[in-house]
Enzyme design. Structure first.
Site, mmCIF file in Angstrom:
data_model
loop_
_atom_site.group_PDB
_atom_site.id
_atom_site.type_symbol
_atom_site.label_atom_id
_atom_site.label_comp_id
_atom_site.label_asym_id
_atom_site.label_seq_id
_atom_site.Cartn_x
_atom_site.Cartn_y
_atom_site.Cartn_z
ATOM 1 N N CYS A 47 -3.741 -4.373 5.623
ATOM 2 C CA CYS A 47 -3.692 -4.971 4.289
ATOM 3 C C CYS A 47 -4.110 -3.923 3.264
ATOM 4 O O CYS A 47 -4.567 -2.831 3.608
ATOM 5 C CB CYS A 47 -4.604 -6.196 4.221
ATOM 6 S SG CYS A 47 -6.367 -5.789 4.246
ATOM 7 N N ARG B 220 3.337 -9.860 -7.476
ATOM 8 C CA ARG B 220 4.092 -9.999 -6.230
ATOM 9 C C ARG B 220 5.447 -10.634 -6.522
ATOM 10 O O ARG B 220 5.543 -11.650 -7.209
ATOM 11 C CB ARG B 220 3.320 -10.853 -5.234
ATOM 12 C CG ARG B 220 3.973 -10.995 -3.867
ATOM 13 C CD ARG B 220 3.108 -11.857 -2.959
ATOM 14 N NE ARG B 220 1.836 -11.207 -2.646
ATOM 15 C CZ ARG B 220 0.715 -11.857 -2.364
ATOM 16 N NH1 ARG B 220 0.683 -13.182 -2.374
ATOM 17 N NH2 ARG B 220 -0.384 -11.198 -2.081
ATOM 18 N N CYS C 91 -4.584 -11.272 6.239
ATOM 19 C CA CYS C 91 -3.298 -11.005 5.592
ATOM 20 C C CYS C 91 -2.362 -10.158 6.449
ATOM 21 O O CYS C 91 -1.152 -10.285 6.345
ATOM 22 C CB CYS C 91 -3.530 -10.339 4.238
ATOM 23 S SG CYS C 91 -4.297 -11.424 3.013
ATOM 24 N N LYS D 28 -2.194 -22.769 0.016
ATOM 25 C CA LYS D 28 -0.909 -22.102 0.209
ATOM 26 C C LYS D 28 -0.210 -22.638 1.448
ATOM 27 O O LYS D 28 -0.840 -23.131 2.387
ATOM 28 C CB LYS D 28 -1.114 -20.600 0.325
ATOM 29 C CG LYS D 28 -2.030 -20.169 1.467
ATOM 30 C CD LYS D 28 -2.328 -18.684 1.359
ATOM 31 C CE LYS D 28 -3.376 -18.255 2.380
ATOM 32 N NZ LYS D 28 -3.764 -16.844 2.209
ATOM 33 N N CYS E 50 -11.113 -7.805 5.355
ATOM 34 C CA CYS E 50 -11.950 -9.010 5.362
ATOM 35 C C CYS E 50 -11.408 -9.939 6.442
ATOM 36 O O CYS E 50 -10.404 -9.620 7.088
ATOM 37 C CB CYS E 50 -11.929 -9.680 3.977
ATOM 38 S SG CYS E 50 -10.424 -10.604 3.609
ATOM 39 N N CYS F 241 -8.300 -5.103 -3.908
ATOM 40 C CA CYS F 241 -8.480 -6.487 -3.491
ATOM 41 C C CYS F 241 -9.925 -6.927 -3.699
ATOM 42 O O CYS F 241 -10.864 -6.292 -3.190
ATOM 43 C CB CYS F 241 -8.090 -6.672 -2.030
ATOM 44 S SG CYS F 241 -8.329 -8.371 -1.444
ATOM 45 N N ARG G 239 4.734 -20.229 -0.419
ATOM 46 C CA ARG G 239 4.804 -18.789 -0.648
ATOM 47 C C ARG G 239 6.184 -18.268 -0.251
ATOM 48 O O ARG G 239 7.064 -19.022 0.161
ATOM 49 C CB ARG G 239 3.718 -18.084 0.171
ATOM 50 C CG ARG G 239 2.289 -18.494 -0.198
ATOM 51 C CD ARG G 239 1.863 -17.963 -1.564
ATOM 52 N NE ARG G 239 0.490 -18.319 -1.889
ATOM 53 C CZ ARG G 239 -0.578 -17.588 -1.586
ATOM 54 N NH1 ARG G 239 -0.448 -16.469 -0.903
ATOM 55 N NH2 ARG G 239 -1.789 -17.970 -1.962
ATOM 56 N N LYS H 25 3.112 -21.534 4.099
ATOM 57 C CA LYS H 25 4.000 -20.436 4.465
ATOM 58 C C LYS H 25 5.102 -20.910 5.409
ATOM 59 O O LYS H 25 4.837 -21.612 6.375
ATOM 60 C CB LYS H 25 3.193 -19.305 5.104
ATOM 61 C CG LYS H 25 2.158 -18.718 4.150
ATOM 62 C CD LYS H 25 1.345 -17.605 4.785
ATOM 63 C CE LYS H 25 0.367 -17.003 3.786
ATOM 64 N NZ LYS H 25 -0.422 -15.896 4.373
#
Length: 572
Positions: A447, A94, A496, A226, A492, A453, A163, A228
């Site tokens: 996603c 990424r 995301c 994380k 899931c 994934c 991120r 954001k």
């Protein structure tokens, strides 16, 4: 957790201080970070191992800080297991791309790397950056060194750190947008980790910094999870600011930026079967002048760094720190570290969180064409050479590209002279107009999910386009094809694609099974509610048929689908 009160220096948080804790007080991931030699671990040696296509488990976790996830082809997993072979390992890489701004020269380089190492595809993410998939271990260094040639990197694109920083994509491309983008870029450069590990492992540079000083803010254990950050410009909430751990809502008078409302504690992730985990919308806590962004980032992040849960990772996001301590307590702690009190929040209004597709004009006479990219996938599809088309445009474009938070692509800053040329190329490659796509499709996101994934329980990107085609049959029946309805799907519960603030959200539970959520706000201001649990396609379509029939018959003028199902009491 023992915490030393941070004393402000010139209105900013001290970035250098000892926050070391006994390893016995830390969870396994925290111990791993503390013992990693500032994210070096055994990554360098693991890359040299030619026996396996993967790396050691501990180094998989550390690689995330370098913007890299180890994955495997799950379509092949069972067969390889039967043949007693290791999984078909590959890596997702990424890019760090503040605000989603990319030059044409960078696009050409990204295209070249994707064709050479990434399965001839690029993925535009919901956080305005690129992901390469299918990278083999032997090609990781070549990929990252190739990004360096384009003045790009992957630092902190994943991991327990800040991120990629998001920024509104303003169709007007105004001076206000430019100023806010500069703030987002500066925030990204400021908030990334500083260890020399990245340059040593990927560029082959010698270690020069001592371990005691190379992470003055993050320390040995970085953040609990994380974090954001995003910048938004009303009335468009295209970045879904309420889904950010830290959001800056631009407050302007005309085109003059006065400052930002500060929102904290947003997060979409949850875990099935764990009611103590939940999505949360960010809370607006006040207003800061435009020149206090960096100090505010330090203050807010340091509160999470010092008080976030470092034993239970499922409880380690900033939203849980806020809810455990109380919003008022967190705000007071932020103000203590800032050295001043936040002003009362200013008035603002959001009207949508989507993109304006097609051509739009800027203040200075330049133009922007926002191109719908279904689920963000750039590839040469049958009958649509999308990757070739954008590469051709990049080679003659004299402006920039801007990746939108909705997985679309803006060909931006187009000069008057170049616009007819780009329009001609759009027509040549069949990219002008939306080819009859419904408003639902244009407002959908998914996603990646299967096959790469490791967390996916069900399909998402590969499945959603076909599902929408079947939903469009229902929409046409009720004359709703041009009704803008947001739909988000994930494989899931982790969120995301930000499904929990969509008017229709689908999250994977098992192969072919999804939870159906409805009632989110059209501009991301309200969480949706669980409507049906663990259902397959037939049940999904039947439910939507019933809901769309009720909506078509009972909505008020201008009422959005999410607002209707709330008002009608279909969900609480």
């Amino acid at each position: 957790m023992s915490i030393e009160t941070m004393k402000p220096r010139h209105g900013a948080v001290e970035r250098s201080r000892d926050r070391s804790q006994p390893l016995s007080n830390l969870g396994p991931d925290e111990t791993l970070k503390a013992e990693s030699n500032h994210l070096r671990g055994g990554i360098a040696d693991g890359l040299l191992d030619e026996i396996s296509g993967g790396v050691a488990f501990r180094d998989q976790k550390l690689l995330k800080f370098h913007g890299i996830y180890q994955q495997d082809d799950r379509d092949l997993r069972d067969e390889r297991r039967r043949q007693k072979l290791e999984p078909a390992h590959c890596f997702m890489v990424r890019v760090r791309l503040p605000g989603g701004v990319c030059t044409p020269a960078q696009w050409v380089k990204l295209d070249k790397l994707a064709r050479a190492h990434g399965g001839e595809t690029l993925r535009l993410t919901t956080r305005q950056t690129f992901q390469f998939h299918w990278i083999l271990k032997r090609d990781l260094k070549a990929t990252i060194q190739g990004l360096r040639e384009a003045l790009l990197d992957t630092v902190a694109a994943c991991g327990d750190d800040t991120r990629g920083v998001m920024c509104a994509v303003n169709p007007a491309l105004s001076s206000l947008h430019a100023e806010v983008y500069d703030a987002a870029r500066d925030a990204s450069n400021h908030a990334t980790w500083k260890s020399g590990a990245y340059h040593e492992i990927w560029y082959g540079e010698r270690k020069v910094a001592s371990s005691e000083t190379e992470e003055p803010f993050y320390g040995n254990t970085y953040l609990p999870r994380k974090f954001k950050i995003g910048f938004v410009i009303p009335p468009s909430n295209d970045i879904d600011v309420y889904a950010q751990d830290l959001g800056f809502i631009a407050i302007a008078k005309g085109r003059t930026l006065e400052g930002y409302n500060v929102a904290i504690g947003g997060s979409m992730g949850r875990t099935d079967g764990k009611p103590e985990t939940y999505p949360r919308l960010a809370s607006v806590i006040g207003f800061i002048p435009a020149d206090k962004v960096i100090e505010t980032i330090d203050a807010v992040m340091s509160v999470q760094r010092d008080y976030g849960d470092r034993k239970d990772r499922s409880h380690a996001r900033f939203k849980y720190t806020i809810d455990d301590k109380g919003l008022d307590w967190i705000k007071a702690e932020i103000e203590t570290r800032l050295g001043f009190s936040l002003a009362p929040q200013r008035t603002f209004t959001f009207t949508s969180n989507g993109d304006v597709l097609g051509w739009s004009e800027s203040e200075d006479g330049r133009s922007q064409y926002t191109l719908f990219i279904e689920n963000g996938r750039i590839a040469n599809h049958p009958g649509m050479a999308l990757m070739d088309a954008i590469l051709t445009i990049a080679k003659i474009h004299d402006g920039t590209f801007r990746l939108t938070p909705n997985q679309n692509l803006a060909i931006a800053d187009v000069s008057r002279e170049r616009r007819p040329v780009i329009q001609s190329l759009l027509e040549e490659f069949g990219l002008d107009g939306q080819a009859g796509a419904s408003a639902l499709r244009r407002n959908s996101m998914a996603c990646v999910a299967l096959p790469t994934c490791g967390l996916a329980m069900a399909e998402s990107e590969r499945y959603l386009p076909g599902l929408i085609s079947r939903i469009e049959t229902i929409l046409a029946r009720y004359d709703l094809m041009e009704e803008p309805i947001t739909l988000r799907m994930t494989g899931c519960p982790n969120g995301c694609a930000r499904p929990y603030i969509a008017e229709i959200g689908l999250t994977g539970r098992a192969p072919g099974k999804y939870n159906l959520y409805i009632g989110g706000g059209f501009h991301g201001e309200r969480l949706n509610r669980l409507h049906r649990e663990n259902i397959g396609e037939t049940a999904i379509l039947n439910e939507l048929d019933t809901l769309f029939a009720q909506f078509a018959a009972g909505r008020q003028p201008g009422e959005h689908f999410g607002d209707y199902v709330m008002r009608a009491g279909i969900v609480a």
